[in-house]
Design a protein around this motif. Structure first.
Motif, PDB file in Angstrom:
ATOM      1  N   ARG A 127      -2.062   1.237   3.821  1.00 59.53           N
ATOM      2  CA  ARG A 127      -1.002   2.218   4.135  1.00 59.53           C
ATOM      3  C   ARG A 127      -0.114   1.795   5.288  1.00 59.53           C
ATOM      4  N   ARG A 171     -15.328   0.137   2.022  1.00 64.90           N
ATOM      5  CA  ARG A 171     -14.928   0.846   0.811  1.00 64.90           C
ATOM      6  C   ARG A 171     -16.152   1.422   0.109  1.00 64.90           C
ATOM      7  N   GLN A 213       3.577   4.541   4.506  1.00 66.28           N
ATOM      8  CA  GLN A 213       4.039   3.317   3.833  1.00 66.28           C
ATOM      9  C   GLN A 213       5.558   3.158   3.928  1.00 66.28           C
ATOM     10  N   GLY A 245       2.350  11.601   0.565  1.00 73.52           N
ATOM     11  CA  GLY A 245       1.432  10.481   0.305  1.00 73.52           C
ATOM     12  C   GLY A 245       2.056   9.130   0.571  1.00 73.52           C
ATOM     13  N   TYR A 247       0.848   3.609 -15.687  1.00 72.33           N
ATOM     14  CA  TYR A 247      -0.270   3.294 -14.790  1.00 72.33           C
ATOM     15  C   TYR A 247      -0.899   1.951 -15.136  1.00 72.33           C
ATOM     16  N   ARG A 275      -8.843  -6.096  -2.547  1.00 69.63           N
ATOM     17  CA  ARG A 275      -7.852  -5.043  -2.786  1.00 69.63           C
ATOM     18  C   ARG A 275      -8.343  -3.691  -2.304  1.00 69.63           C
ATOM     19  N   VAL A 276      -7.663  -3.163  -1.367  1.00 72.50           N
ATOM     20  CA  VAL A 276      -7.915  -1.794  -0.898  1.00 72.50           C
ATOM     21  C   VAL A 276      -6.551  -1.130  -0.757  1.00 72.50           C
ATOM     22  N   ALA A 277      -6.556   0.179  -0.715  1.00 76.94           N
ATOM     23  CA  ALA A 277      -5.278   0.874  -0.519  1.00 76.94           C
ATOM     24  C   ALA A 277      -4.829   0.642   0.926  1.00 76.94           C
ATOM     25  N   CYS A 333      -0.453  -0.072  -2.246  1.00 75.41           N
ATOM     26  CA  CYS A 333      -1.057   1.254  -2.341  1.00 75.41           C
ATOM     27  C   CYS A 333      -0.330   2.060  -3.412  1.00 75.41           C
ATOM     28  N   PRO A 334      -1.082   2.556  -4.405  1.00 69.94           N
ATOM     29  CA  PRO A 334      -0.444   3.447  -5.385  1.00 69.94           C
ATOM     30  C   PRO A 334      -0.210   4.805  -4.737  1.00 69.94           C
ATOM     31  N   ILE A 335       0.837   5.492  -5.178  1.00 70.62           N
ATOM     32  CA  ILE A 335       1.192   6.760  -4.520  1.00 70.62           C
ATOM     33  C   ILE A 335       1.574   7.815  -5.554  1.00 70.62           C
ATOM     34  N   GLU A 336       0.851   8.915  -5.547  1.00 72.12           N
ATOM     35  CA  GLU A 336       1.317  10.072  -6.336  1.00 72.12           C
ATOM     36  C   GLU A 336       1.266  11.352  -5.505  1.00 72.12           C
ATOM     37  N   GLY A 337       1.192  11.170  -4.178  1.00 70.24           N
ATOM     38  CA  GLY A 337       1.206  12.326  -3.300  1.00 70.24           C
ATOM     39  C   GLY A 337       2.623  12.737  -2.959  1.00 70.24           C
ATOM     40  N   ARG A 379     -17.900   3.368  -3.378  1.00 71.04           N
ATOM     41  CA  ARG A 379     -17.782   3.655  -4.807  1.00 71.04           C
ATOM     42  C   ARG A 379     -19.043   4.373  -5.262  1.00 71.04           C
TER      43      ARG A 379
HETATM   44  C1  LIG Z   1      -3.033   7.201  -8.994  1.00 70.85           C
HETATM   45  C2  LIG Z   1      -3.283   7.039  -7.531  1.00 70.85           C
HETATM   46  C3  LIG Z   1      -2.559   7.776  -6.621  1.00 70.85           C
HETATM   47  C4  LIG Z   1      -2.737   7.605  -5.258  1.00 70.85           C
HETATM   48  N1  LIG Z   1      -1.926   8.275  -4.379  1.00 70.85           N
HETATM   49  C5  LIG Z   1      -2.017   7.996  -3.070  1.00 70.85           C
HETATM   50  C6  LIG Z   1      -1.086   8.553  -2.156  1.00 70.85           C
HETATM   51  O1  LIG Z   1      -0.214   9.334  -2.508  1.00 70.85           O
HETATM   52  N2  LIG Z   1      -1.159   8.204  -0.860  1.00 70.85           N
HETATM   53  C7  LIG Z   1      -2.121   7.341  -0.415  1.00 70.85           C
HETATM   54  O2  LIG Z   1      -2.122   7.031   0.792  1.00 70.85           O
HETATM   55  N3  LIG Z   1      -3.038   6.808  -1.247  1.00 70.85           N
HETATM   56  C8  LIG Z   1      -2.990   7.089  -2.564  1.00 70.85           C
HETATM   57  N4  LIG Z   1      -3.874   6.514  -3.436  1.00 70.85           N
HETATM   58  C9  LIG Z   1      -4.887   5.577  -2.927  1.00 70.85           C
HETATM   59  C10 LIG Z   1      -6.306   6.141  -3.075  1.00 70.85           C
HETATM   60  O3  LIG Z   1      -6.534   7.104  -2.096  1.00 70.85           O
HETATM   61  C11 LIG Z   1      -7.282   4.972  -2.988  1.00 70.85           C
HETATM   62  O4  LIG Z   1      -7.003   4.036  -3.998  1.00 70.85           O
HETATM   63  C12 LIG Z   1      -8.715   5.463  -3.155  1.00 70.85           C
HETATM   64  O5  LIG Z   1      -9.093   6.256  -2.063  1.00 70.85           O
HETATM   65  C13 LIG Z   1      -9.710   4.322  -3.299  1.00 70.85           C
HETATM   66  O6  LIG Z   1      -9.632   3.438  -2.207  1.00 70.85           O
HETATM   67  P1  LIG Z   1      -9.299   1.886  -2.395  1.00 70.85           P
HETATM   68  O7  LIG Z   1      -8.023   1.778  -3.196  1.00 70.85           O
HETATM   69  O8  LIG Z   1      -9.108   1.384  -0.986  1.00 70.85           O
HETATM   70  O9  LIG Z   1     -10.427   1.248  -3.109  1.00 70.85           O
HETATM   71  C14 LIG Z   1      -3.726   6.704  -4.795  1.00 70.85           C
HETATM   72  C15 LIG Z   1      -4.480   5.989  -5.722  1.00 70.85           C
HETATM   73  C16 LIG Z   1      -4.258   6.135  -7.060  1.00 70.85           C
HETATM   74  C17 LIG Z   1      -5.035   5.310  -8.040  1.00 70.85           C
END
Ligand SMILES: Cc1cc2nc3c(=O)[nH]c(=O)nc-3n(C[C@H](O)[C@H](O)[C@H](O)COP(=O)(O)O)c2cc1C
Length: 223
Positions: free
Chosen positions: A20, A210, A78, A74, A148, A16-18, A166-170, A212
């Motif tokens: 996009r 990734r 996506q 953000g 969440y 699992r990685v974010a 990918c979670p998004i709050e941007g 951490r």
């Molecule tokens: C609450 C939350 C909000 C996030 N918002 C965005 C976002 O708006 N756009 C985006 O591209 N990634 C977003 N991310 C992804 C993070 O950038 C990403 O999870 C973080 O850099 C760690 O990388 P990984 O998920 O690949 O392990 C968000 C992650 C979280 C948990």
């Protein structure tokens, strides 16, 4: 058996990685429904379930894409490629003396006096323990935090199915709320967006490893 399960959990966590940018593959309805079950069946404080989840497939995404792109930086990449989006909403005014807390107690099988007793407890919880009873922002933060949990559960179920997310709050919260209200998707007086989740199949693996913090910096066992 247990070792195998541990291994499988670890593999899923590693995978699992974010993501996009997604490929063209559509998530099946069956897979989406079980991912959504993970949201629906998530735990919530006092069993309130002060949330709602709007689900968009590619067709629905295409209708809001341009509107959202300008106010949700953000989500921009996506929105172009995701198979599905989930928009997570939280209730704004889940106060101890409001309708939804009372309804949750009825739903959970409490009766008459028991309900009043519980409401007294929740009054003290909101007034003294959390100190949110008189803060609109505090009450929304309380219900938003809980969405969440649903967000994380959806991502965990998704990756188990080989589905990326990918979670998004941007994004601009006021503007996105206004847009959703204009589209008649939310009642802006009663609910607010908390976050979004894009879902699909990755176009390619991420370029960078990734990273951490060191594990022992964030996980501290007590003797
Ligand atoms: C609450 C939350 C909000 C996030 N918002 C965005 C976002 O708006 N756009 C985006 O591209 N990634 C977003 N991310 C992804 C993070 O950038 C990403 O999870 C973080 O850099 C760690 O990388 P990984 O998920 O690949 O392990 C968000 C992650 C979280 C948990």
């Amino acid at each position: 058996m247990t070792e195998e399960v541990r291994k499988e959990i670890r593999e899923n966590l590693d995978r699992r990685v974010a993501v996009r940018v997604y490929n063209d593959r559509e998530i099946s309805r069956e897979d989406m429904e079980i991912i959504l079950d993970s949201a629906w069946l998530s735990p919530s404080s006092v069993g309130l379930e002060a949330w709602r989840f709007l689900v968009l497939d590619r067709k629905a995404i295409s209708k809001v894409r341009e509107d959202l792109k300008s106010i949700a930086w953000g989500a921009a990449p996506q929105l172009d490629t995701a198979s599905h989006f989930v928009i997570l909403l939280a209730e704004r005014n889940a106060r101890y003396d409001g309708q939804s807390i009372r309804e949750s107690l009825v739903r959970r099988g409490f009766l008459g006096e028991e309900i009043e007793k519980r409401l007294e407890l929740y009054k003290s919880f909101q007034e003294n323990d959390m100190q949110i009873a008189d803060s609109k922002r505090g009450l929304l933060d309380w219900t938003a935090k809980q969405t969440y949990i649903a967000l994380a559960n959806m991502m965990t179920s998704a990756i188990r199915l080989g589905i990326d997310s990918c979670p998004i709050e941007g994004f601009d919260y006021s503007k996105v709320n206004e847009k959703l209200a204009e589209l008649k998707l939310i009642d802006i007086e009663k609910e607010s967006i908390t976050t979004m989740l894009s879902l699909g199949y990755r176009l390619k693996d991420p370029k960078h490893q990734r990273t951490r913090k060191d594990r022992d910096k964030v996980i501290n066992w007590l003797d």
